[in-house]
Design a protein around this motif. Structure first.
Motif, PDB file in Angstrom:
ATOM      1  N   LYS A  63       0.828  -1.213   0.000  1.00 52.13           N
ATOM      2  CA  LYS A  63       0.000   0.000   0.000  1.00 52.13           C
ATOM      3  C   LYS A  63       0.856   1.255   0.000  1.00 52.13           C
ATOM      4  CE  LYS A  63      -3.611  -2.275   2.656  1.00 52.13           C
ATOM      5  NZ  LYS A  63      -4.306  -2.308   3.950  1.00 52.13           N
ATOM      6  N   GLU A  64       1.912   1.254   0.807  1.00 55.52           N
ATOM      7  CA  GLU A  64       2.807   2.406   0.873  1.00 55.52           C
ATOM      8  C   GLU A  64       3.512   2.623  -0.458  1.00 55.52           C
ATOM      9  OE1 GLU A  64       5.428   1.697   4.167  1.00 55.52           O
ATOM     10  OE2 GLU A  64       3.776   1.730   5.619  1.00 55.52           O
ATOM     11  N   ALA A  65       3.924   1.539  -1.112  1.00 53.19           N
ATOM     12  CA  ALA A  65       4.606   1.653  -2.395  1.00 53.19           C
ATOM     13  C   ALA A  65       3.655   2.164  -3.479  1.00 53.19           C
ATOM     14  CB  ALA A  65       5.188   0.303  -2.789  1.00 53.19           C
ATOM     15  N   MET A  66       2.394   1.769  -3.421  1.00 50.48           N
ATOM     16  CA  MET A  66       1.420   2.240  -4.410  1.00 50.48           C
ATOM     17  C   MET A  66       1.199   3.743  -4.298  1.00 50.48           C
ATOM     18  SD  MET A  66      -1.533  -0.596  -4.685  1.00 50.48           S
ATOM     19  CE  MET A  66      -1.233  -2.171  -5.428  1.00 50.48           C
ATOM     20  N   LEU A  67       1.317   4.275  -3.093  1.00 48.16           N
ATOM     21  CA  LEU A  67       1.182   5.716  -2.908  1.00 48.16           C
ATOM     22  C   LEU A  67       2.289   6.489  -3.621  1.00 48.16           C
ATOM     23  CD1 LEU A  67       0.173   5.939   0.860  1.00 48.16           C
ATOM     24  CD2 LEU A  67      -1.224   6.609  -1.099  1.00 48.16           C
ATOM     25  N   LYS A  68       3.431   5.848  -3.827  1.00 46.11           N
ATOM     26  CA  LYS A  68       4.570   6.499  -4.453  1.00 46.11           C
ATOM     27  C   LYS A  68       4.556   6.424  -5.981  1.00 46.11           C
ATOM     28  CE  LYS A  68       7.456   5.548  -0.454  1.00 46.11           C
ATOM     29  NZ  LYS A  68       8.622   4.810   0.054  1.00 46.11           N
ATOM     30  N   LEU A  69       3.618   5.647  -6.561  1.00 44.27           N
ATOM     31  CA  LEU A  69       3.558   5.521  -8.017  1.00 44.27           C
ATOM     32  C   LEU A  69       3.211   6.860  -8.657  1.00 44.27           C
ATOM     33  CD1 LEU A  69       1.686   2.128  -8.504  1.00 44.27           C
ATOM     34  CD2 LEU A  69       4.093   2.604  -8.933  1.00 44.27           C
ATOM     35  N   ILE A  93      -3.337  -9.874  -3.566  1.00 42.25           N
ATOM     36  CA  ILE A  93      -2.572  -8.696  -3.976  1.00 42.25           C
ATOM     37  C   ILE A  93      -3.417  -7.799  -4.870  1.00 42.25           C
ATOM     38  CG2 ILE A  93      -0.594  -7.947  -5.362  1.00 42.25           C
ATOM     39  CD1 ILE A  93       0.862 -10.492  -4.307  1.00 42.25           C
ATOM     40  N   ARG A  94      -4.133  -8.397  -5.799  1.00 41.03           N
ATOM     41  CA  ARG A  94      -4.982  -7.600  -6.688  1.00 41.03           C
ATOM     42  C   ARG A  94      -6.140  -6.961  -5.925  1.00 41.03           C
ATOM     43  NH1 ARG A  94      -4.889 -10.848 -12.315  1.00 41.03           N
ATOM     44  NH2 ARG A  94      -3.149  -9.693 -13.199  1.00 41.03           N
ATOM     45  N   ASN A  95      -6.686  -7.652  -4.944  1.00 43.02           N
ATOM     46  CA  ASN A  95      -7.753  -7.066  -4.126  1.00 43.02           C
ATOM     47  C   ASN A  95      -7.247  -5.831  -3.385  1.00 43.02           C
ATOM     48  OD1 ASN A  95      -9.826  -8.787  -4.843  1.00 43.02           O
ATOM     49  ND2 ASN A  95      -9.381 -10.238  -3.198  1.00 43.02           N
TER      50      ASN A  95
END
Length: 83
Positions: free
Chosen positions: A25-31, A51-53
């Motif tokens: 979740k934290e890494a997705m915020l950095k995309l 993971i997809r959920n």
């Protein structure tokens, strides 16, 4: 047996609830749009679904459109943001 309602703030919590997917979740915020992709390795189909959920929930909560593609030979999924 005695049953009594008590205020929630009187209940002591001994440990913090953590998910094994917090780092994802934290890494997705950095995309960033049209930026680097996020590569996540998985071990089985059940883990891939989990993971997809996480990604679908992230999209709903943030309003972003994180997309994914899977490399079944490498057992990895890639997440990215398009413009």
């Amino acid at each position: 047996m005695k049953i009594k309602l008590v205020p929630r703030n009187n209940v002591k919590i001994s440990r913090r609830s953590r998910s094994k997917y917090d780092k994802l979740k934290e890494a997705m915020l950095k995309l960033q749009p049209n930026g680097d992709a996020l590569r996540v390795e998985y071990t089985n189909q059940k883990e891939l679904n989990s993971i997809r959920n996480i990604a679908y929930t992230f999209n709903k909560e943030t309003g972003k459109k994180v997309k994914s593609t899977t490399d079944s030979n490498e057992l990895s999924v890639f997440f990215f943001l398009e413009k």
